[in-house]
Design an enzyme around this catalytic site. Structure first.
Site: not given
Length: 773
Positions: A84, A341
């Protein structure tokens, strides 16, 4: 005045200065549209290794996975610059030679052949789209110059890596790599790097999931451009690879955790977590495997915490995030529910620290009334005399309430809060004895943080989800109490460990289950050396699930989670200072004497004690007097007597008194050995039950005989109590609760010995033994 002192006018210099000043003013008035806090932001929540857990699009529904330069493969960066913009590191934002070349091509061909854009110009167009026209190009050039003046080259390149269009709703190399290739951008191959480099040129036309041939041709063009930069063999191999892509799908791991973290992520584009992606997948798969066996609308939750730094490795807030019928969006890791519990280990641990008990303290698992509160056990049966270790491992309710009464519910809740576990009470509610059986609310998150104390020397902590979360720790228990309770849960204590009877002794796992009232919540929380894991199963709307309790629905899942996530063998743990094994005696509960001839030491047990304390059995709630007492017996017959009814010599004998509520529950052999002997016949008139309660209709030692094929019918009545209810027991098992005036009838179908006991709500009792032949 000398002429040399007069200012010299230089038109060119002043013109350039004015132009520069004008550009600076324009730059300040029209700054480039850099992403900021107020810009639409996509958000990515990632696991510890960078694996996306869940992505939230920005306001434009764009998916973006933020990355830094270092998190992207060098192959991609090299290919990008080579293809690029080879002069990216050298130009000021525009490349005049490239622009002149593009202009010449436009004049010659009458159309745009190449744009001549630099990477900086492409970033400018991404941030501020402009029409493909001469004014648009000039604006793009101006923005590129502004970017170069404000940002470094690496910052500009980072913007490109994160915002380059990659097809559809994807932006940035990381989002494209994850979506198309199923891997992070740091692991790209040569072919994959080239594919993602070319994709922004025509994102819609080069998508590899839709236009594989076009994508491959464009990729090959990039590879050919890189000849001389990459090895020939690597390029040749890359040219042979197909341009494949997986079906686009949204990352969805730990979705409810991601939703939770998103709420506090203002202005952030990425949230790093401690989640282990593989562990998270394992947890979600294990939960999904159980869905077919669960009724509709039942959900599950699981939380996995690393004990070392309280880092959360897996978080499943619901059973299936895609199943709305199971309340998929309700996060049950955070929801306040009745813990059943699961608070019992903390009760016994705190009682150890308070010096109230040791691991073998004698407790009473029998029907009792605590100021009108009459708890029962889950299985609707009672065990009589039990130790703390038995009460905890069997999750017995009455002994837990007995200990809580001694500790005090308000103090218990306060100590839990000090340790970081906050309980929720209804508006206007206050701690009471029911709190130990689930009479308050808490969350899976808080329980897991509290349970980590059993693997962290008694120090609990708040689970941490992100690296910036502070470590918040509180001491829940002493190191000694935490060690003892973990050993009880893991192996049953010293005796259980000796025979390896504890469920977790071979794996080094200690866990506790819990079931809330009405089967609304099933829990199982466990710890190993490395992990603390919690599981919840139920309906988020609180509807009962009959038959769903912690032991049968949550515990198996917990064990599977430990098997899948923690393969490390258990380590041998040394008892902390102050913890040691000691022989103690029942019923007194104190340390056993050296010899074996002490008549008050009726049963010897091996206990864990803390700081040398061997506290005695709790005072008798129903009967006064000292635990040690003396009786007089006839030395010839061994029977009990008094000077008022026997004229011969009497022998004084020391005894240890069992709690009154337990005497009816003692086995026949133990009863004969530890209770006072029968009275001499001459003293029968003085032989009244100490409680004042008496069974009539049959006498101790009676023999009932069958009349032919018809079993005898036994009818008994009770004297010495009011018209309230009484409990009848046959061979230690409840046979009914009836009004005292109704009496008791039983068809004696089977031959053998029968021990029949009657108790009232004050714990008074009488007992007879008879035989059927």
């Amino acid at each position: 005045m000398p002429s040399s002192w007069l200012p010299t006018f230089h038109p060119l210099r002043h013109t350039l200065a004015a132009l520069l000043l004008g550009l600076l003013i324009i730059d300040q008035l029209l700054p480039p549209p850099l992403p900021g806090r107020d810009s639409p932001q996509a958000l990515l929540v990632v696991a510890q290794d960078g694996t996306p857990l869940r992505a939230f699009p920005d306001r434009d529904h764009v998916w973006r996975h933020p990355v830094t330069l270092e998190e992207v493969s060098p192959l991609y960066r090299e290919a990008l610059l080579a293809y690029e913009d080879r002069y990216f590191r050298w130009h000021p934002g525009v490349n005049p030679a490239a622009l002149l070349r593009a202009a010449g091509q436009w004049i010659r061909h009458g159309r745009i052949v190449s744009g001549g854009s630099t990477l900086t110009m492409q970033v400018a167009r991404i941030l501020e789209p402009v029409p493909r026209s001469l004014p648009g190009k000039l604006r793009q050039i101006l923005r590129a110059l502004q970017l170069e003046a404000r940002l470094s080259k690496d910052e500009i390149l980072t913007l490109y890596l994160n915002y380059a269009p990659m097809g559809g709703v994807l932006e940035g190399v990381e989002a494209a790599s994850r979506a198309y290739l199923g891997k992070p951008a740091r692991r790209l191959s040569h072919a994959e790097a080239a594919l993602l480099v070319v994709l922004p040129q025509a994102p819609s036309l080069l998508r590899p999931d839709r236009h594989a041939d076009a994508a491959r041709q464009a990729r090959d063009k990039v590879l050919q451009r890189l000849q001389g930069r990459w090895p020939d063999a690597a390029i040749a191999d890359a040219l042979q690879e197909p341009a494949y892509a997986q079906t686009l799908r949204e990352p969805l791991l730990a979705p409810l955790l991601a939703e939770r973290l998103r709420a506090g992520a203002a202005g952030r584009t990425r949230i790093d977590t401690f989640i282990d992606a593989q562990a998270q997948q394992t947890v979600e798969l294990l939960l999904a495997d159980r869905l077919a066996a669960l009724p509709a609308r039942v959900s599950m939750a699981a939380l996995v915490v690393d004990n070392a730094r309280l880092e959360v490795r897996a978080y499943a807030g619901s059973a299936d995030f895609t199943d709305k019928q199971r309340f998929s969006h309700v996060d049950m890791v955070r929801a306040s529910r009745s813990p059943g519990s699961t608070l019992k280990p903390f009760l016994y641990g705190l009682a150890l620290d308070e010096g109230l008990i040791h691991s073998e303290s004698l407790l009473a698992d029998v029907p009792q009334s605590f100021g009108g509160y009459q708890p029962g056990n889950f299985q609707q049966s009672f065990h009589g005399p039990v130790s703390v270790s038995e009460a905890l491992t069997k999750s017995l309710n009455v002994p837990a309430v007995e200990v809580l009464e001694r500790l005090d519910p308000v103090r218990f809740v306060s100590l839990l809060r000090r340790g970081g576990l906050k309980l929720d009470f209804p508006k206007g509610g206050a701690p009471n004895l029911a709190v130990i059986l689930g009479g308050a609310g808490t969350s899976l998150e808080q329980l897991v943080g509290a349970y980590s104390a059993f693997a962290r020397g008694g120090i609990a902590g708040k689970p941490r989800y992100t690296p910036d979360a502070p470590v918040e720790e509180q001491r829940m228990l002493s190191a000694g109490a935490a060690f003892i309770i973990r050993d009880l849960l893991e192996s049953g204590g010293p005796t259980g460990r000796a025979v390896e009877s504890g469920a977790g002794v071979r794996r080094g796992i200690a866990w506790k289950t819990g079931t809330s009232f009405g089967f609304r919540d099933a829990w199982s929380i466990g710890v190993s050396d490395r992990l603390t894991i919690g599981v919840w199963v139920g309906r988020p709307d609180g509807t009962p699930n009959p038959g769903f309790f912690g032991a049968n629905i949550a515990a198996p899942l917990l064990v599977d989670l430990f098997n899948a996530l923690d393969g490390s063998p258990p380590t041998r743990r040394e008892a902390p200072p102050g913890v040691r094994q000691q022989r103690i005696c029942w019923p007194l509960g104190t340390a056993a004497p050296d010899g074996d001839d002490d008549p008050t030491c009726q049963q010897r047990r091996l206990a864990w004690t803390l700081d040398g304390a061997s506290p005695p059995t709790f005072p008798d709630r129903l009967r006064g007097g000292e635990a040690r007492y003396r009786i007089l017996v006839d030395p010839q017959s061994g029977q009990r007597a008094l000077p008022e009814c026997f004229r011969g010599p009497l022998e004084s004998r020391e005894m240890a008194r069992w709690p009154a509520v337990l005497e009816p529950w003692l086995g026949s052999e133990l009863r004969q050995r530890v209770l006072p002997p029968p009275w001499l016949k001459a003293c029968a008139d003085l032989a009244q039950p100490e409680s004042g309660l008496r069974i009539v209709g049959a006498s101790n030692g009676d023999v009932l005989r069958r009349a032919g094929a018809t079993p005898p019918l036994l009818h008994l009545e009770v004297r010495g109590t009011a018209d309230g209810d009484v409990i009848w027991l046959v061979n230690g098992q409840p046979a009914g609760r009836k009004p005292a005036a109704a009496g008791f009838e039983k068809r004696m179908d089977e031959p053998g010995r029968y021990d029949i006991t009657v108790l009232d709500d004050q714990g008074r009792y009488d007992r007879i033994s008879l035989s059927v032949r």
